[in-house]
Scaffold this motif. Structure first.
Motif, PDB file in Angstrom:
ATOM      1  N   ILE A   1       0.825  -1.215   0.000  1.00  0.00           N
ATOM      2  CA  ILE A   1       0.000   0.000   0.000  1.00  0.00           C
ATOM      3  C   ILE A   1       0.860   1.266   0.000  1.00  0.00           C
ATOM      4  CG2 ILE A   1      -0.292   0.300   2.503  1.00  0.00           C
ATOM      5  CD1 ILE A   1      -3.387   0.538   1.787  1.00  0.00           C
ATOM      6  N   GLU A   2       2.115   1.127   0.422  1.00  0.00           N
ATOM      7  CA  GLU A   2       2.982   2.315   0.489  1.00  0.00           C
ATOM      8  C   GLU A   2       3.842   2.398  -0.770  1.00  0.00           C
ATOM      9  OE1 GLU A   2       5.383   2.946   3.929  1.00  0.00           O
ATOM     10  OE2 GLU A   2       3.784   2.307   5.285  1.00  0.00           O
ATOM     11  N   PRO A   3       3.640   3.439  -1.581  1.00  0.00           N
ATOM     12  CA  PRO A   3       4.433   3.566  -2.810  1.00  0.00           C
ATOM     13  C   PRO A   3       5.943   3.570  -2.540  1.00  0.00           C
ATOM     14  CG  PRO A   3       2.603   5.117  -2.831  1.00  0.00           C
ATOM     15  CD  PRO A   3       2.622   4.497  -1.459  1.00  0.00           C
ATOM     16  N   GLY A   4       6.353   4.136  -1.387  1.00  0.00           N
ATOM     17  CA  GLY A   4       7.788   4.156  -1.057  1.00  0.00           C
ATOM     18  C   GLY A   4       8.358   2.751  -0.928  1.00  0.00           C
ATOM     19  N   MET A   5       7.543   1.826  -0.392  1.00  0.00           N
ATOM     20  CA  MET A   5       7.982   0.426  -0.275  1.00  0.00           C
ATOM     21  C   MET A   5       8.161  -0.179  -1.673  1.00  0.00           C
ATOM     22  SD  MET A   5       8.605  -0.838   2.655  1.00  0.00           S
ATOM     23  CE  MET A   5       8.679   0.048   4.198  1.00  0.00           C
ATOM     24  N   ILE A   6       7.250   0.160  -2.566  1.00  0.00           N
ATOM     25  CA  ILE A   6       7.338  -0.386  -3.930  1.00  0.00           C
ATOM     26  C   ILE A   6       8.609   0.145  -4.622  1.00  0.00           C
ATOM     27  CG2 ILE A   6       6.170  -0.341  -6.202  1.00  0.00           C
ATOM     28  CD1 ILE A   6       4.943  -2.287  -4.075  1.00  0.00           C
ATOM     29  N   ASP A   7       8.943   1.401  -4.382  1.00  0.00           N
ATOM     30  CA  ASP A   7      10.194   1.951  -4.952  1.00  0.00           C
ATOM     31  C   ASP A   7      11.394   1.176  -4.413  1.00  0.00           C
ATOM     32  OD1 ASP A   7       8.639   3.824  -6.191  1.00  0.00           O
ATOM     33  OD2 ASP A   7       9.123   5.454  -4.791  1.00  0.00           O
ATOM     34  N   THR A   8      11.381   0.927  -3.097  1.00  0.00           N
ATOM     35  CA  THR A   8      12.487   0.172  -2.482  1.00  0.00           C
ATOM     36  C   THR A   8      12.549  -1.243  -3.057  1.00  0.00           C
ATOM     37  OG1 THR A   8      12.230   1.421  -0.456  1.00  0.00           O
ATOM     38  CG2 THR A   8      13.420  -0.657  -0.264  1.00  0.00           C
ATOM     39  N   ALA A   9      11.380  -1.869  -3.203  1.00  0.00           N
ATOM     40  CA  ALA A   9      11.335  -3.243  -3.728  1.00  0.00           C
ATOM     41  C   ALA A   9      11.882  -3.288  -5.154  1.00  0.00           C
ATOM     42  CB  ALA A   9       9.895  -3.761  -3.684  1.00  0.00           C
ATOM     43  N   GLU A  10      11.525  -2.299  -5.955  1.00  0.00           N
ATOM     44  CA  GLU A  10      11.997  -2.267  -7.345  1.00  0.00           C
ATOM     45  C   GLU A  10      13.522  -2.060  -7.371  1.00  0.00           C
ATOM     46  OE1 GLU A  10      10.857  -3.211 -10.044  1.00  0.00           O
ATOM     47  OE2 GLU A  10      12.241  -2.268 -11.452  1.00  0.00           O
ATOM     48  N   ARG A  11      14.009  -1.224  -6.481  1.00  0.00           N
ATOM     49  CA  ARG A  11      15.470  -1.028  -6.395  1.00  0.00           C
ATOM     50  C   ARG A  11      16.145  -2.345  -5.983  1.00  0.00           C
ATOM     51  NH1 ARG A  11      16.140   2.402  -1.871  1.00  0.00           N
ATOM     52  NH2 ARG A  11      16.936   0.609  -0.765  1.00  0.00           N
ATOM     53  N   ASN A  12      15.549  -3.029  -4.996  1.00  0.00           N
ATOM     54  CA  ASN A  12      16.113  -4.322  -4.560  1.00  0.00           C
ATOM     55  C   ASN A  12      16.077  -5.346  -5.700  1.00  0.00           C
ATOM     56  OD1 ASN A  12      16.613  -3.387  -1.982  1.00  0.00           O
ATOM     57  ND2 ASN A  12      14.711  -4.185  -1.108  1.00  0.00           N
TER      58      ASN A  12
END
Ligand SMILES: C[S@@+](CC[C@H](N)C(=O)[O-])C[C@H]1O[C@@H](n2cnc3c(N)ncnc32)[C@H](O)[C@@H]1O
Length: 253
Positions: free
Chosen positions: A79-90
């Motif tokens: 639900i948190e877009p910031g988490m999705i950014d981190t996941a994509e970076r990972n």
């Protein structure tokens, strides 16, 4: 053996600790007793190289990416877009090609009916109706929750009585009756409590900053609790507390 520290020493340690990145706890120095099962071992019987997997509340995708070689393709939602950014970076730094990440609420996604063979939810909010809609018949739903006794003897020393937010750690026994109404049948459930040692004060303070404690952890307010933990729970391996996990597997029928 760990020894109690002065307020100033604890403030200095706290100042050196950077924020959690995604849901990555790998910097912690810790060890555990032997659990009778793990999230990973339970996955063994549920995935194969053709599996289409949805990971709900994926955080930084740390767990999902670690298993990427074991399934066909997967989507992680958070639900948190910031988490999705981190996941994509990972994902990029791990060089994983069969996983994508999408911002979405577990309870309301845009995927078509029966899109997935396996849905995992590790320590996130449950959305039974949406999960049932997204699972193919015969597909599985694997839930792991943090149990109510997790670190309870540690939290008591900070005068915190409750543990994780109830929606992340609702006892799974309470969930079972709701599954059937949505075409999900519970086929397996387990729980364990094992010893958990946090080896140093940096790791303990990092953890307290990184999980949803009943009131926000603040070293100025809580430094005495750290010393209580050293005195009451300290042994030759560090601070000894309890890891409590509950797991449930359901099948779409
Ligand atoms: C404790 S973290 C667990 C992350 C990861 N599953 C793991 O086990 O490391 C819970 C995650 O669920 C996400 N979350 C909370 N409510 C959600 C919702 N309604 N829909 C999707 N994600 C949600 C949070 O943003 C957070 O990243």
């Amino acid at each position: 053996m760990l020894k109690p520290l002065s307020r100033d020493e604890l403030l200095q340690i706290d100042a050196r600790i950077s924020d959690r990145d995604g849901w990555d706890f790998s910097r912690m120095r810790e060890s555990f007793g032997d659990p009778p099962f793990t999230f990973e071992s339970t996955l063994d019987g549920l995935i194969d190289p053709t599996t289409r997997l949805l990971d709900q509340g994926t955080g930084g995708g740390e767990r999902l990416l670690a298993h990427a070689a074991r399934f066909g393709e997967a989507v992680g939602i958070d639900i948190e877009p910031g988490m999705i950014d981190t996941a994509e970076r990972n994902r990029r730094s791990a060089g994983v090609e069969n996983v994508s990440f999408v911002p979405a609420d577990n309870a309301a996604t845009r995927f078509p009916d029966a899109s997935f063979d396996l849905i995992t939810n590790r320590h996130s909010v449950l959305a039974i109706e949406e999960t049932a809609r997204l699972l193919a018949y015969g597909g599985h739903f694997l839930i792991q929750h943090v149990g109510g006794d997790n670190a309870a003897n540690l939290f008591e020393l900070f005068a915190w009585r409750s543990n994780f937010p109830s929606e992340w750690s609702e006892p799974l026994i309470a969930i079972k009756p709701h599954l059937e109404g949505f075409g999900l049948e519970a086929i397996e459930s387990h729980e364990y409590r094992i010893d958990w040692w946090i080896h140093d004060i940096e790791s303990l303070i990092f953890w307290l900053h990184s999980v949803p404690t009943p009131s926000t952890f603040d070293i100025e307010e809580h430094w005495i609790g750290i010393n209580r933990a050293i005195e009451v729970l300290g042994d030759d391996r560090g601070i000894r507390t309890v890891e409590h996990r509950e797991m449930l597997v359901a099948r779409r029928v």
